[in-house]
Design a protein around this motif. Sequence first.
Motif, PDB file in Angstrom:
ATOM      1  N   PHE A  15       0.765  -0.895   0.082  1.00 35.21           N
ATOM      2  CA  PHE A  15      -0.033  -0.440   0.015  1.00 35.21           C
ATOM      3  C   PHE A  15       0.907   1.589   0.260  1.00 35.21           C
ATOM      4  CE2 PHE A  15      -2.059   3.315   2.262  1.00 35.21           C
ATOM      5  CZ  PHE A  15      -3.467   3.739   2.003  1.00 35.21           C
ATOM      6  N   GLY A  16       0.582   2.016  -1.173  1.00 41.46           N
ATOM      7  CA  GLY A  16       0.809   3.010  -0.810  1.00 41.46           C
ATOM      8  C   GLY A  16       2.163   3.333  -1.697  1.00 41.46           C
ATOM      9  N   ASN A  20       9.745   1.166  -5.651  1.00 42.99           N
ATOM     10  CA  ASN A  20      10.046   0.499  -6.401  1.00 42.99           C
ATOM     11  C   ASN A  20       8.401   1.046  -6.914  1.00 42.99           C
ATOM     12  OD1 ASN A  20      11.673  -0.150  -8.784  1.00 42.99           O
ATOM     13  ND2 ASN A  20      11.703  -1.790  -7.374  1.00 42.99           N
ATOM     14  N   SER A  21       7.446   0.920  -6.022  1.00 38.85           N
ATOM     15  CA  SER A  21       5.758   1.498  -5.604  1.00 38.85           C
ATOM     16  C   SER A  21       5.520   2.996  -6.117  1.00 38.85           C
ATOM     17  CB  SER A  21       5.344   0.602  -4.529  1.00 38.85           C
ATOM     18  OG  SER A  21       5.712  -0.522  -4.218  1.00 38.85           O
ATOM     19  N   ALA A  22       6.570   3.795  -6.495  1.00 40.87           N
ATOM     20  CA  ALA A  22       6.686   4.841  -6.693  1.00 40.87           C
ATOM     21  C   ALA A  22       7.446   5.307  -7.741  1.00 40.87           C
ATOM     22  CB  ALA A  22       7.549   6.289  -5.564  1.00 40.87           C
ATOM     23  N   ALA A  23       8.285   4.276  -8.272  1.00 40.82           N
ATOM     24  CA  ALA A  23       9.259   5.234  -8.869  1.00 40.82           C
ATOM     25  C   ALA A  23       8.448   3.937 -10.877  1.00 40.82           C
ATOM     26  CB  ALA A  23      10.553   4.412  -8.960  1.00 40.82           C
ATOM     27  N   VAL A  24       8.174   2.351 -10.557  1.00 43.60           N
ATOM     28  CA  VAL A  24       7.812   1.880 -11.600  1.00 43.60           C
ATOM     29  C   VAL A  24       7.154   2.769 -12.340  1.00 43.60           C
ATOM     30  CG1 VAL A  24       6.853  -0.048 -12.356  1.00 43.60           C
ATOM     31  CG2 VAL A  24       8.839  -0.384 -10.579  1.00 43.60           C
ATOM     32  N   PHE A  25       5.793   3.125 -12.246  1.00 43.72           N
ATOM     33  CA  PHE A  25       4.708   4.121 -12.605  1.00 43.72           C
ATOM     34  C   PHE A  25       4.678   5.026 -13.434  1.00 43.72           C
ATOM     35  CE2 PHE A  25       1.152   7.115 -12.701  1.00 43.72           C
ATOM     36  CZ  PHE A  25      -0.017   6.259 -14.113  1.00 43.72           C
ATOM     37  N   PRO A  46       7.305   2.499   6.535  1.00 45.33           N
ATOM     38  CA  PRO A  46       7.643   2.893   8.225  1.00 45.33           C
ATOM     39  C   PRO A  46       6.951   3.555   8.953  1.00 45.33           C
ATOM     40  CG  PRO A  46       9.706   2.348   7.421  1.00 45.33           C
ATOM     41  CD  PRO A  46       8.238   2.291   6.357  1.00 45.33           C
ATOM     42  N   ALA A  47       6.508   4.891   8.551  1.00 48.00           N
ATOM     43  CA  ALA A  47       5.688   5.496   9.048  1.00 48.00           C
ATOM     44  C   ALA A  47       4.034   5.124   9.989  1.00 48.00           C
ATOM     45  CB  ALA A  47       5.697   6.776   8.796  1.00 48.00           C
ATOM     46  N   TYR A  48       4.043   4.493   8.876  1.00 51.28           N
ATOM     47  CA  TYR A  48       2.744   4.094   9.733  1.00 51.28           C
ATOM     48  C   TYR A  48       2.877   2.865  10.627  1.00 51.28           C
ATOM     49  CZ  TYR A  48       0.160   5.132   5.341  1.00 51.28           C
ATOM     50  OH  TYR A  48       0.123   5.688   3.558  1.00 51.28           O
ATOM     51  N   PRO A  49       1.550   2.690  11.812  1.00 49.76           N
ATOM     52  CA  PRO A  49       1.525   2.706  13.427  1.00 49.76           C
ATOM     53  C   PRO A  49       2.025   0.929  13.000  1.00 49.76           C
ATOM     54  CG  PRO A  49      -0.297   3.990  12.637  1.00 49.76           C
ATOM     55  CD  PRO A  49      -0.012   4.004  11.517  1.00 49.76           C
ATOM     56  N   GLY A 257      -0.763  16.226  -0.511  1.00 47.13           N
ATOM     57  CA  GLY A 257      -1.156  17.326   0.840  1.00 47.13           C
ATOM     58  C   GLY A 257      -2.255  17.840   0.667  1.00 47.13           C
ATOM     59  N   LEU A 258      -3.240  18.192  -0.359  1.00 47.73           N
ATOM     60  CA  LEU A 258      -4.606  18.171  -0.519  1.00 47.73           C
ATOM     61  C   LEU A 258      -5.188  16.893   0.366  1.00 47.73           C
ATOM     62  CD1 LEU A 258      -6.385  19.883  -1.678  1.00 47.73           C
ATOM     63  CD2 LEU A 258      -6.948  19.045  -3.677  1.00 47.73           C
ATOM     64  N   ILE A 259      -4.658  15.432  -0.289  1.00 44.56           N
ATOM     65  CA  ILE A 259      -5.902  14.535   0.368  1.00 44.56           C
ATOM     66  C   ILE A 259      -5.538  13.885   1.874  1.00 44.56           C
ATOM     67  CG2 ILE A 259      -6.710  13.903  -1.828  1.00 44.56           C
ATOM     68  CD1 ILE A 259      -4.903  11.446  -1.960  1.00 44.56           C
ATOM     69  N   GLY A 260      -4.306  14.766   2.274  1.00 46.41           N
ATOM     70  CA  GLY A 260      -3.809  14.314   3.677  1.00 46.41           C
ATOM     71  C   GLY A 260      -3.145  12.359   3.836  1.00 46.41           C
ATOM     72  N   ALA A 261      -2.878  12.364   2.145  1.00 50.37           N
ATOM     73  CA  ALA A 261      -2.078  10.976   2.346  1.00 50.37           C
ATOM     74  C   ALA A 261      -0.387  11.357   3.075  1.00 50.37           C
ATOM     75  CB  ALA A 261      -1.503  10.734   1.020  1.00 50.37           C
ATOM     76  N   SER A 262       0.349   9.887   3.721  1.00 52.86           N
ATOM     77  CA  SER A 262       1.063   9.528   4.478  1.00 52.86           C
ATOM     78  C   SER A 262       2.350   9.774   3.304  1.00 52.86           C
ATOM     79  CB  SER A 262       1.140   8.447   5.115  1.00 52.86           C
ATOM     80  OG  SER A 262       0.136   9.077   6.197  1.00 52.86           O
ATOM     81  N   GLU A 263       2.121   9.572   2.196  1.00 53.38           N
ATOM     82  CA  GLU A 263       3.774   9.656   1.455  1.00 53.38           C
ATOM     83  C   GLU A 263       2.753  10.381  -0.418  1.00 53.38           C
ATOM     84  OE1 GLU A 263       2.447   6.229   2.177  1.00 53.38           O
ATOM     85  OE2 GLU A 263       0.613   6.384   1.459  1.00 53.38           O
ATOM     86  N   VAL A 264       3.669  10.513  -1.363  1.00 54.99           N
ATOM     87  CA  VAL A 264       3.624  11.056  -2.534  1.00 54.99           C
ATOM     88  C   VAL A 264       2.793  10.464  -3.271  1.00 54.99           C
ATOM     89  CG1 VAL A 264       5.935  12.100  -2.603  1.00 54.99           C
ATOM     90  CG2 VAL A 264       4.852   9.305  -3.195  1.00 54.99           C
ATOM     91  N   VAL A 265       1.645  10.790  -3.814  1.00 51.08           N
ATOM     92  CA  VAL A 265       0.491   9.838  -4.734  1.00 51.08           C
ATOM     93  C   VAL A 265       0.551  10.750  -6.119  1.00 51.08           C
ATOM     94  CG1 VAL A 265      -1.410  10.096  -2.707  1.00 51.08           C
ATOM     95  CG2 VAL A 265      -1.354  11.708  -4.290  1.00 51.08           C
TER      96      VAL A 265
END
Length: 278
Positions: A15-16, A20-25, A46-49, A257-265
């Motif tokens: 999730f998130g 690779n989950s940011a770079a591949v798409f 790792p920032a999630y609980p 930032g607009l949707i309050g996500a915890s990583e880039v979208v």
Amino acid sequence: MMPPLVISIQSQVVFGHVGNSAAVFPMQAAGLEVAAIPTVLFSNQPAYPTLRGAPLPPDLFADLLRGAWERGLPQRAAWLMTGYIGSVEVGHLVADFVARAKAANPDLRYLCDPVMGDHGPGLYVPAELAQVIRDGLLPLADLTTPNSFELGHLAGRAISGMADLQAAAAGLHLAPGATLIATGCMLDDSPADHLESVILGSGGMTRHPTRRLAVALPGTGDLFAGLIVAGLGKGRSLSQAVDVAQDLTSVALARAGLIGASEVVLSDPDFRAALLTL
């Protein structure tokens, strides 16, 4: 004609968007073929609980690299990129793979994103792994994209001005002809409310300021590096690729930032549309 192939070796999450989950798409959306090899498999960053999953065991990771060789991927790839590694043992395997791949394919270009820390958390990989990156991976790199904290750690000096950047670049023991892209720099003469990416290489130095957003999220550097490879893979110059990467990373951060996500979208419509025009 087959599209350029990129081998991307870095973290992967369920999730998130980090590693690779940011770079591949972005690379795939721009029209590149990507072979993604995970160094860790986590449920989320790792920032999630809670955090599930683990770094790949070295024997499993080595088996995936063996499969890449069996498919002839290093021999036909245009780009190889590495990011977060996860363990010292896997770091040594990555260094061996990159060295062998470059020997088998002299046209292969290698981007090393030395993911090891940032100004807030500090160093978040073992010191021994940071040493493997410094001594085993960076000397093989054609491009490297450390943030200013990582560059300071690797070079053993604080980065506050252009003289520091130039001295740090000289002290990294990069291969002849390699290029440093120092990211997220706030230098003593940077424009107010701006960050800079600074390119230092055999062709000289160029500075690329971008407005500083009031949001700093995991996955930013991973996305930025993937966008650089996407731009270069589609024929942009390095300066153009850096400018595009900065612009699109800013779009992804602003949406987060607009949707309050915890990583880039990666869901912003303008972001996705721009990838199709690279």
